[in-house]
Scaffold this motif. Structure first.
Motif, PDB file in Angstrom:
ATOM      1  N   UNK A 197       7.339  -0.180 -13.382  1.00 11.27           N
ATOM      2  CA  UNK A 197       6.734  -1.492 -12.558  1.00 11.27           C
ATOM      3  C   UNK A 197       7.482  -2.042 -10.780  1.00 11.27           C
ATOM      4  N   UNK A 198       7.285  -2.148 -10.116  1.00 15.16           N
ATOM      5  CA  UNK A 198       8.681  -2.718  -9.031  1.00 15.16           C
ATOM      6  C   UNK A 198       9.470  -3.584  -9.549  1.00 15.16           C
ATOM      7  N   UNK A 199      10.453  -3.580  -9.058  1.00 17.38           N
ATOM      8  CA  UNK A 199      11.967  -3.941  -9.427  1.00 17.38           C
ATOM      9  C   UNK A 199      12.462  -4.875  -8.075  1.00 17.38           C
ATOM     10  N   UNK A 200      13.198  -6.140  -7.606  1.00 16.38           N
ATOM     11  CA  UNK A 200      14.185  -6.512  -6.356  1.00 16.38           C
ATOM     12  C   UNK A 200      15.070  -5.700  -6.496  1.00 16.38           C
ATOM     13  N   UNK A 201      15.551  -4.448  -5.299  1.00 13.38           N
ATOM     14  CA  UNK A 201      17.266  -4.215  -5.521  1.00 13.38           C
ATOM     15  C   UNK A 201      17.172  -3.602  -4.521  1.00 13.38           C
ATOM     16  N   UNK A 202      19.079  -3.658  -4.150  1.00 15.41           N
ATOM     17  CA  UNK A 202      19.163  -4.067  -3.222  1.00 15.41           C
ATOM     18  C   UNK A 202      19.673  -1.874  -2.497  1.00 15.41           C
ATOM     19  N   UNK A 203      19.558  -2.003  -2.288  1.00 15.11           N
ATOM     20  CA  UNK A 203      19.968  -0.080  -2.005  1.00 15.11           C
ATOM     21  C   UNK A 203      21.260  -0.089  -1.360  1.00 15.11           C
ATOM     22  N   UNK A 204      21.217   0.948  -1.000  1.00 15.50           N
ATOM     23  CA  UNK A 204      22.771   1.683  -0.676  1.00 15.50           C
ATOM     24  C   UNK A 204      22.347   0.863   1.171  1.00 15.50           C
ATOM     25  N   UNK A 205      23.708   0.460   1.852  1.00 14.38           N
ATOM     26  CA  UNK A 205      23.430   0.186   2.898  1.00 14.38           C
ATOM     27  C   UNK A 205      22.878   1.697   3.858  1.00 14.38           C
ATOM     28  N   UNK A 206      23.084   2.673   3.207  1.00 12.53           N
ATOM     29  CA  UNK A 206      22.796   4.094   4.419  1.00 12.53           C
ATOM     30  C   UNK A 206      21.504   4.950   3.719  1.00 12.53           C
TER      31      UNK A 206
ATOM     32  N   UNK B 189      13.832   1.972  -0.170  1.00 14.59           N
ATOM     33  CA  UNK B 189      13.753   1.026  -1.333  1.00 14.59           C
ATOM     34  C   UNK B 189      14.128   0.088  -0.716  1.00 14.59           C
ATOM     35  N   UNK B 190      14.140  -0.640   0.916  1.00 14.65           N
ATOM     36  CA  UNK B 190      13.656  -2.211   1.325  1.00 14.65           C
ATOM     37  C   UNK B 190      12.636  -2.724   0.873  1.00 14.65           C
ATOM     38  N   UNK B 191      11.177  -1.698   0.927  1.00 14.26           N
ATOM     39  CA  UNK B 191      10.079  -2.713   1.277  1.00 14.26           C
ATOM     40  C   UNK B 191       9.511  -3.708   0.107  1.00 14.26           C
TER      41      UNK B 191
ATOM     42  N   UNK C 242       0.575  -1.835  -0.157  1.00 13.56           N
ATOM     43  CA  UNK C 242      -0.328   0.420  -0.260  1.00 13.56           C
ATOM     44  C   UNK C 242       0.738   1.515  -0.170  1.00 13.56           C
ATOM     45  N   UNK C 243       1.742   1.571   1.078  1.00 14.47           N
ATOM     46  CA  UNK C 243       3.141   2.612   1.107  1.00 14.47           C
ATOM     47  C   UNK C 243       3.481   2.871  -0.950  1.00 14.47           C
ATOM     48  N   UNK C 244       4.025   1.731  -1.223  1.00 16.28           N
ATOM     49  CA  UNK C 244       4.684   1.696  -2.442  1.00 16.28           C
ATOM     50  C   UNK C 244       3.600   2.170  -3.916  1.00 16.28           C
ATOM     51  N   UNK C 245       2.463   1.813  -3.089  1.00 14.08           N
ATOM     52  CA  UNK C 245       1.294   2.069  -4.148  1.00 14.08           C
ATOM     53  C   UNK C 245       0.619   3.225  -3.728  1.00 14.08           C
ATOM     54  N   UNK C 246       1.017   4.470  -2.963  1.00 11.05           N
ATOM     55  CA  UNK C 246       0.768   5.691  -2.883  1.00 11.05           C
ATOM     56  C   UNK C 246       2.075   6.526  -3.461  1.00 11.05           C
ATOM     57  N   UNK C 247       3.486   5.583  -2.541  1.00 14.17           N
ATOM     58  CA  UNK C 247       4.501   6.863  -2.649  1.00 14.17           C
ATOM     59  C   UNK C 247       4.642   6.653  -4.726  1.00 14.17           C
ATOM     60  N   UNK C 248       4.790   5.595  -5.300  1.00 18.53           N
ATOM     61  CA  UNK C 248       5.445   5.353  -6.369  1.00 18.53           C
ATOM     62  C   UNK C 248       4.152   5.040  -7.684  1.00 18.53           C
ATOM     63  N   UNK C 249       3.095   4.583  -7.159  1.00 18.29           N
ATOM     64  CA  UNK C 249       1.855   4.483  -8.381  1.00 18.29           C
ATOM     65  C   UNK C 249       0.530   5.440  -8.286  1.00 18.29           C
ATOM     66  N   UNK C 250       1.153   6.466  -7.257  1.00 19.08           N
ATOM     67  CA  UNK C 250      -0.159   7.973  -6.912  1.00 19.08           C
ATOM     68  C   UNK C 250      -0.096   8.240  -8.437  1.00 19.08           C
ATOM     69  N   UNK C 251      -2.019   8.506  -9.192  1.00 10.49           N
ATOM     70  CA  UNK C 251      -1.818   9.284  -9.731  1.00 10.49           C
ATOM     71  C   UNK C 251      -3.083  10.228  -9.588  1.00 10.49           C
TER      72      UNK C 251
END
Length: 157
Positions: A107-116, A120-122, A66-75
């Motif tokens: 489209x969501x993709x699985x990636x590893x964010x920088x440690x700091x 990006x960890x959802x 849901x947070x991803x839909x709001x943050x990245x999928x919002x129109x």
């Protein structure tokens, strides 16, 4: 990881749904919070009490999607939709969460964010907790559905 973004057959295609919750929410942080709370409440009503591994796990996955839909999928002016289904088979229950938004190009993709990195960890959490997860395009309108399934048997000690 035990999750995959391209399973051959999701559980919902193998069995029929037992219980279902389906609701649209405003594409705001408040809508995402309400979705999380209602998922936890619905799971409690379905026999997965608060403070159990099943309730906590599925609620966390629903909160991330849901947070991803709001943050990245919002129109602007468009809601997101959350669907929770308990799919019951002869020997197990699979809980399926689907979150649909109206953005096609993200489209969501699985990636590893920088440690700091602060974000990006959802999806890493979703992939670690779900039995299966993936995305499907909407057919009737622009957008996509991000879904995750949790096999309740896998959560038992």
């Amino acid at each position: 990881m035990k999750s995959t973004t391209h399973p051959t057959k999701p559980a919902h295609e193998l069995r029929s749904p037992g219980q279902e919750f389906d609701m649209r929410f405003t594409s705001t942080p408040r809508g995402a919070r309400l979705a999380r709370r209602l998922v936890s409440h619905r799971l409690h009503e379905w026999g997965h009490p608060y403070d159990t591994t099943a309730n906590d796990t599925v609620t966390l996955i629903a909160a991330e999607l849901a947070a991803n839909a709001v943050r990245h999928g919002h129109v602007p002016g468009r809601d997101f939709r959350l669907r929770l289904t308990a799919v019951t088979g002869s020997d197990a229950t699979t809980l399926r969460i689907e979150v649909t938004d109206t953005r096609t190009e993200r489209i969501p993709v699985l990636s590893s964010p920088a440690p700091d990195a602060e974000a990006g960890r959802g999806l890493l959490l979703v992939a670690a907790l779900a039995t299966r997860w993936g995305t499907t395009p909407r057919t009737a309108a622009p957008g996509k559905t991000v879904w995750a399934e949790v096999d309740v048997r896998a959560l038992l000690p």
